[in-house]
Design an enzyme around this catalytic site. Structure first.
Site, PDB file in Angstrom:
ATOM      1  CB  CYS A   1      -1.087  -0.081   1.270  1.00 49.90           C
ATOM      2  SG  CYS A   1      -2.114  -1.481   1.221  1.00 49.90           S
TER       3      CYS A   1
ATOM      4  CB  CYS B   1      -4.575  -0.810 -14.448  1.00 52.61           C
ATOM      5  SG  CYS B   1      -3.461  -1.966 -15.641  1.00 52.61           S
TER       6      CYS B   1
END
Length: 462
Positions: free
Chosen positions: A89, A416
């Site tokens: 993350c 993406c």
């Protein structure tokens, strides 16, 4: 050397005060020091930071955050205990509404940079009500440290494995399956792969969980096709993990950073597991691509269906089709679906998925969209709608050339990567298309990734 390049004066080890202007594509803060771009991990747009320069490249520098002089009101405490070390993350230190705003800006900035458009038909980022525990699949490398089997994620821009037992963005079942498998492997003493020596057996543990069906699959990625103590390992896993309906051995004998090899062997149970999206059922084999966030996938595919504007008479191309998810989502409003993918197992899954869902007007082919579509168009095919969902590298040039030549009535581009999307759109806009709509979709909260549904239509005149 260009004029701009002569302006670079920063030196490694130098400490600088830096206002942060925007978010970078990898989640870092971006500032400008003496007209030089500087990337700072962990900095937020609007902040003023003190950072130490760690590397100086030809066109940019990277610096490490030391202190925050002016703090963003959107900065929060990351809930993950290994967030600072794990590379999974990048945005847990930013509150979620601001994450959505910044992702929209990433798309806007890419189009301003690569196209001549200055007014964009862009909408707000489609977010999640609960931006945690959304991933249905995890693939984690394993290492041996002493007698302990360690499993986790590699730290950002390194090959240092961060030991982790639970991930906040993974569904609890994938966390549970992987930790149980890790403990079982450790108990039995399965030989763990040594990357430097290219010895040992087990390289990765992979778990996939069906949110709607409750079916799970466990994949053991190994260097060899022989798994020591295979029977005992499988017996313990089956006993401890009743939700697992398929245990697969994937063989990857190469020195490579790729997770999967080309061959699979079923150790126990079914070859595939099922997942549902709305009323459609999808069978998923071990290496098949399937969207990792099923909750947001429904929103994404509904946006694709809306963009396609189907009436029931159209021929639809589903390029980069994977297991057929997008094409089958559109099938109830199309006359014909034609999909293609380079992975044979994915194409076979797509065919099976069409049959299982009672769809007899969908066909799937093995091959690259860049090769097959120009050939079919040359043979006379005239699609009404083309849906593309390419990898991060974007569309291949032969496919762009074909789309410019044929100018299909509607082109729906699922991306993406905002940069490659904007670059490809720049060519398409020059080739007779107009941009109708951009909708960012947050498929991966807490990360810098953003998906975009881009709608283009052929203009009546060039």
């Amino acid at each position: 050397m260009t004029k701009n390049e002569t302006m670079i004066r920063l030196k490694k080890g130098e400490t600088i005060r830096l206002p942060i202007r925007r978010l970078g594509i990898n989640g870092e803060g971006v500032g400008f020091y003496q007209k030089q771009v500087v990337f700072v991990d962990g900095a937020i747009p609007g902040e003023v930071v003190v950072a130490r320069v760690e590397s100086v490249e030809r066109r940019f520098a990277k610096a490490r955050l030391l202190r925050i002089r002016k703090r963003s009101p959107h900065r929060i405490q990351p809930p993950c205990p290994v967030y600072a070390d794990c590379g999974g993350c990048q945005l847990q230190h930013i509150d979620y509404p601001m994450q959505l705003k910044l992702k929209k800006e990433l798309v806007e900035e890419a189009f301003v940079r690569y196209t001549s458009l200055r007014e964009l038909p862009i909408e707000e980022t489609v977010g999640m009500d609960e931006p945690w525990q959304y991933r249905n699949k995890a693939q984690l490398p394993v290492q041996l440290r002493g007698k302990k089997v360690v499993m986790g994620m590699y730290s950002a821009r390194s090959h240092r494995l961060v030991d982790m037992r639970e991930c906040g963005v993974q569904h609890p079942e994938t966390n549970r399956i992987l930790e149980t498998a890790r403990k079982t492997v450790e108990e039995i003493g399965i030989p763990i792969y040594d990357e430097k020596k290219h010895t040992g057996v087990l390289r990765h543990l992979v778990a996939r969980f069906g949110f709607r069906t409750g079916e799970a699959q466990l994949v053991l990625v190994c260097r060899t096709d022989e798994l020591p103590q295979e029977r005992e390992l499988v017996e313990r896993l089956v006993r401890r993990l009743p939700q697992v309906k398929s245990i697969v051995l994937n063989i990857n004998p190469k020195r490579t950073s790729l997770v999967f090899g080309e061959k699979n062997r079923i150790l126990w149970g079914k070859e595939t597991v099922d997942e549902r999206l709305n009323e459609n059922v999808y069978a998923l084999s071990a290496t098949a691509f399937f969207q990792l966030n099923p909750i947001q996938t429904v929103k994404l595919y509904d946006l694709v269906k809306e963009a396609a504007e189907l009436t029931g008479k159209e021929t639809v191309i589903d390029a980069y089709c994977g297991v057929g998810t997008i094409g089958l989502w559109l099938a109830d409003r199309a006359a014909r679906i034609i999909g293609m993918d380079t992975i044979p197992s994915a194409v076979e899954d797509a065919r099976c998925n069409a049959k299982r869902n009672g769809i007899d007007h969908a066909e799937y082919h093995i091959g690259q969209a860049e090769d097959l579509l120009p050939r079919w168009v040359k043979a006379g095919l005239r699609p009404d709608v083309v849906v593309v969902d390419p990898p991060r590298t974007g569309l291949g040039q032969p496919l762009i050339d074909m789309l410019r030549e044929v100018r299909v009535p509607r082109l729906v581009y699922v991306s993406c990567n905002p940069s490659t999307l904007a670059k490809d759109c720049a060519q398409l806009l020059q080739g007779g298309y107009e941009l109708e709509r951009l909708v960012p979709v947050d498929m991966f909260p807490q990360t810098a990734h953003v998906e975009t549904v881009c709608t283009l239509s052929a203009t009546k005149e060039r």
